[in-house]
Design a protein around this motif. Structure first.
Motif, PDB file in Angstrom:
ATOM      1  N   UNK A  75      -7.662   5.343   5.109  1.00 27.97           N
ATOM      2  CA  UNK A  75      -8.070   5.030   3.745  1.00 27.97           C
ATOM      3  C   UNK A  75      -8.043   6.299   2.916  1.00 27.97           C
ATOM      4  N   UNK A  76      -7.542   6.190   1.692  1.00 25.66           N
ATOM      5  CA  UNK A  76      -7.391   7.360   0.834  1.00 25.66           C
ATOM      6  C   UNK A  76      -8.736   8.026   0.581  1.00 25.66           C
ATOM      7  N   UNK A  94      -5.372  13.468  -9.483  1.00 25.37           N
ATOM      8  CA  UNK A  94      -4.435  12.625  -8.749  1.00 25.37           C
ATOM      9  C   UNK A  94      -4.941  11.180  -8.739  1.00 25.37           C
ATOM     10  N   UNK A  95      -4.175  10.270  -9.305  1.00 25.50           N
ATOM     11  CA  UNK A  95      -4.657   8.885  -9.428  1.00 25.50           C
ATOM     12  C   UNK A  95      -4.431   8.089  -8.149  1.00 25.50           C
ATOM     13  N   UNK A 141      -8.774  14.480   2.878  1.00 25.53           N
ATOM     14  CA  UNK A 141      -9.150  15.748   2.245  1.00 25.53           C
ATOM     15  C   UNK A 141      -8.382  15.902   0.928  1.00 25.53           C
ATOM     16  N   UNK A 142      -8.849  16.857   0.132  1.00 26.12           N
ATOM     17  CA  UNK A 142      -8.232  17.048  -1.183  1.00 26.12           C
ATOM     18  C   UNK A 142      -6.746  17.364  -1.086  1.00 26.12           C
ATOM     19  N   UNK A 143      -6.416  18.223  -0.118  1.00 23.43           N
ATOM     20  CA  UNK A 143      -5.014  18.599   0.043  1.00 23.43           C
ATOM     21  C   UNK A 143      -4.152  17.415   0.447  1.00 23.43           C
ATOM     22  N   UNK A 173      -7.783   1.844  -0.731  1.00 27.65           N
ATOM     23  CA  UNK A 173      -6.507   1.403  -0.149  1.00 27.65           C
ATOM     24  C   UNK A 173      -6.097   2.403   0.926  1.00 27.65           C
ATOM     25  N   UNK A 174      -5.292   1.948   1.874  1.00 27.67           N
ATOM     26  CA  UNK A 174      -4.736   2.910   2.831  1.00 27.67           C
ATOM     27  C   UNK A 174      -3.564   3.617   2.163  1.00 27.67           C
ATOM     28  N   UNK A 175      -3.216   4.769   2.728  1.00 23.28           N
ATOM     29  CA  UNK A 175      -2.108   5.549   2.187  1.00 23.28           C
ATOM     30  C   UNK A 175      -0.858   4.677   2.091  1.00 23.28           C
TER      31      UNK A 175
END
Ligand SMILES: Nc1ncnc2c1ncn2[C@@H]1O[C@H](COP(=O)(O)OP(=O)(O)OP(=O)(O)O)[C@@H](O)[C@H]1O
Ligand SMILES: [Mg+2]
Lengths: 312, 248
Positions: free
Chosen positions: A127-128, A83-84, A132-134, A89-91
């Motif tokens: 922040x990204x 996932x790029x 978590x991964x999900x 950055x924030x979501x």
């Protein structure tokens, strides 16, 4: 919506996919099922305009992926395998950046909308890098949905998620897939069965089978498989079951269960149950067995079903 | 055009949360400031003893461009190499953005950051203007700063191009440094050593287009064209590099 003809891709001397031909119809959820290195990602990268094919053509949403690449990219939402995301950055900023790149009017509102859809509204300002991964997977999905694309291409959307997240993401995809064309790759057979209207099985760069999940199973095995379990010692059980008319391929499993098959339409389960009970066994269980991807591949290579399955 | 701006804006903001950019800006200002102070002290001590001219804006611009050769690779290295490393290149190359827009946007973001830094260094000539009598040569100051801006723009364009070739920041840094050193000094050096082709090599050298004219107060069209060509070369090479990535 997606039309692929004779698609071939070489990485240097290595051929990743060879002469793929398939189609995804409007509103269909098409599954791309195959083991590691089958060429799923390669195909998806060609369809999203990331790289051109070595040979063959592909059209997505009516546009050629090479000569009209920008038009294709405007209409496709893509969730790549890795996932790029920009961790610093924030979501919200990330999605706003992507929305700007797609020239969406009212970008902020649209970002808030997709955040709702993927259930990440409360994490908009995180922040990204701290997710978590999900959650990252969901942000990636949100990115793919921003511009309400006609075609969604999702490369292993549930990989690396915990079971609860897998269920959530699958539900999300089912929801999304209702009114959109979706191409998703997976190497989990049950996922393909749950989500897809049609499944393409791809191995070593070739399509080896193409059908609905149900037909695929029936056609590949020409039979339904059932496992029988009894209490205590199952000595002689195989012979008893094999003696019933219409039973095929009786086999004892390592865990003590006995498996057999019967041709579709000739359900011999009642007869088998009677035979087992009459022989004095305590019947504990009799249930259909799901087929694993490994078995499908074994079957495909053993019987060479692939040759006729892909030539239609 | 809009895509270029969107990408540039993100890149520009990113410099302001990047420690490397802060360190470079800080060191540049510090070194220029120290040299500036030393020059002023030297001038005030010797002004009555020898009939030498007052210091001019070149006491700022000369070290500035020198520092750019060494430090700008650190500003450009990650522009495209990092996208490749993080896998976000796949995002950008499947977004409805042309390859050259991506490269130009990256360059513009870096250039805007450098313009900001160049703007900050203007405090030095302003201070100088107050110290020397009757003020500094305004024409020289404008020409020298135009030169600094063009030099930085050209370096950044070359840097973006090199960054497009790598997926590792450090490799991109050193490769960029080599390119900068070659364009800044090596062509001149080669022109001095080689028996023939001196004219062409000297034309290719970046420093002669800066020190020889703009840093002396002369803006020649040919120098401007030279720097604009370098910018075009960098952006074009970068775009081709991004595009060939797709074909691999
Ligand atoms: N960039 C690349 N350079 C060289 N070879 C590659 C590249 N990408 C993929 N390959 C090769 O192409 C083949 C197909 O790879 P691809 O990534 O498409 O498989 P996949 O079906 O997505 O596998 P997975 O389930 O592991 O994601 C593999 O043999 C792989 O090694
Ligand atoms: Mg893959």
């Amino acid at each position: 919506m997606i039309q692929v003809v004779g698609l071939t891709k070489d990485y240097g001397a290595r051929r990743a996919i060879e002469n793929l031909t398939f189609e995804a119809r409007q509103g269909e959820v098409l599954g791309f099922l195959g083991p590691n290195g089958a060429g799923k990602t390669t195909t998806m990268r060609i369809l999203t305009g990331y790289m051109p094919p070595t040979a063959g053509t592909a059209r997505v949403a009516g546009y050629d992926v090479v000569s009209e690449s920008l038009e294709v990219r405007r209409r496709v939402g893509y969730l790549p395998e890795t996932v790029p995301l920009y961790p610093d950055m924030t979501v919200f900023d990330y999605l706003e950046f992507m929305a700007d790149l797609r020239h969406l009017p009212n970008a902020d509102d649209r970002v808030a909308e997709v955040l709702d859809v993927v259930g990440m509204a409360e994490r908009a300002d995180s922040y990204i890098g701290n997710l978590s991964k999900g959650m990252r997977q969901r942000v990636g999905l949100a990115q793919a949905l921003l511009h309400k694309p006609e075609v969604l291409i999702l490369d292993e959307p549930t990989i690396g998620l915990d079971p609860a997240q897998v269920v959530e993401v699958r539900n999300l995809i089912r929801e999304i897939g209702r009114d959109r064309t979706v191409l998703l790759s997976t190497h989990i057979l049950s996922e393909a069965q749950q989500l897809c209207d049609r499944v393409l099985i791809i191995n070593k760069g070739h399509i080896v089978a193409e059908d609905t999940p149900e037909n695929l199973q029936a056609r590949l095995f020409g039979a339904e498989r059932v496992v029988v379990r009894v209490r205590g010692d199952a000595e002689g059980l195989e012979e008893r079951i094999a003696a019933v008319d219409g039973v095929q391929d009786v086999e004892r499993k390592a865990d003590g269960g006995v498996e057999f098959r019967f041709a579709p339409g000739q359900d011999v389960r009642p007869q088998v149950a009677r035979a087992v009970v009459q022989a004095g066994y305590d019947l504990l269980e009799m249930r259909p067995v799901g087929v694993s991807l490994e078995e499908i591949f074994l079957q495909l290579t053993r019987d060479n079903v692939g040759a006729d399955a892909s030539n239609e | 055009m809009r895509n270029i701006w969107i990408i540039a804006r993100r890149e520009y903001k990113l410099y302001f949360i990047s420690p490397i950019a802060y360190v470079i800006a800080f060191l540049m200002l510090l070194i220029i400031g120290i040299l500036f102070a030393l020059a002023l002290v030297y001038y005030s001590n010797n002004a009555f003893m020898m009939p030498m001219g007052a210091p001019d804006v070149t006491i700022v611009t000369q070290p500035f461009v020198f520092l750019m050769v060494l430090s700008l690779p650190a500003l450009t290295m990650r522009l495209l190499a990092d996208e490749q490393r993080m896998g976000t290149m796949e995002l950008l190359l499947t977004a409805p953005v042309r390859d050259w827009e991506l490269v130009a946007g990256k360059w513009l973001g870096a250039f805007l950051f450098m313009l900001t830094l160049i703007g900050v260094t203007l405090i030095f000539p302003i201070m100088l203007n107050g110290v020397v009598d009757p003020g500094i040569d305004q024409g020289l100051m404008v020409a020298a700063y135009v030169g600094v801006i063009l030099v930085s723009a050209a370096f950044l364009a070359l840097g973006v191009a090199v960054s497009a070739l790598f997926s590792n920041n450090l490799a991109a840094f050193f490769a960029t440094l080599v390119v900068f050193v070659v364009f800044w000094w090596m062509f001149d050096l080669a022109a001095g050593i080689l028996p023939a082709g001196g004219e062409i090599l000297r034309y290719l050298s970046m420093q002669s287009h800066f020190y020889g004219s703009m840093n002396r107060g002369i803006i020649n069209l040919s120098d401007v064209v030279y720097f604009l060509s370098l910018i075009a070369l960098g952006l074009f090479t970068g775009s081709v590099a991004v595009e060939t990535r797709r074909w691999r």
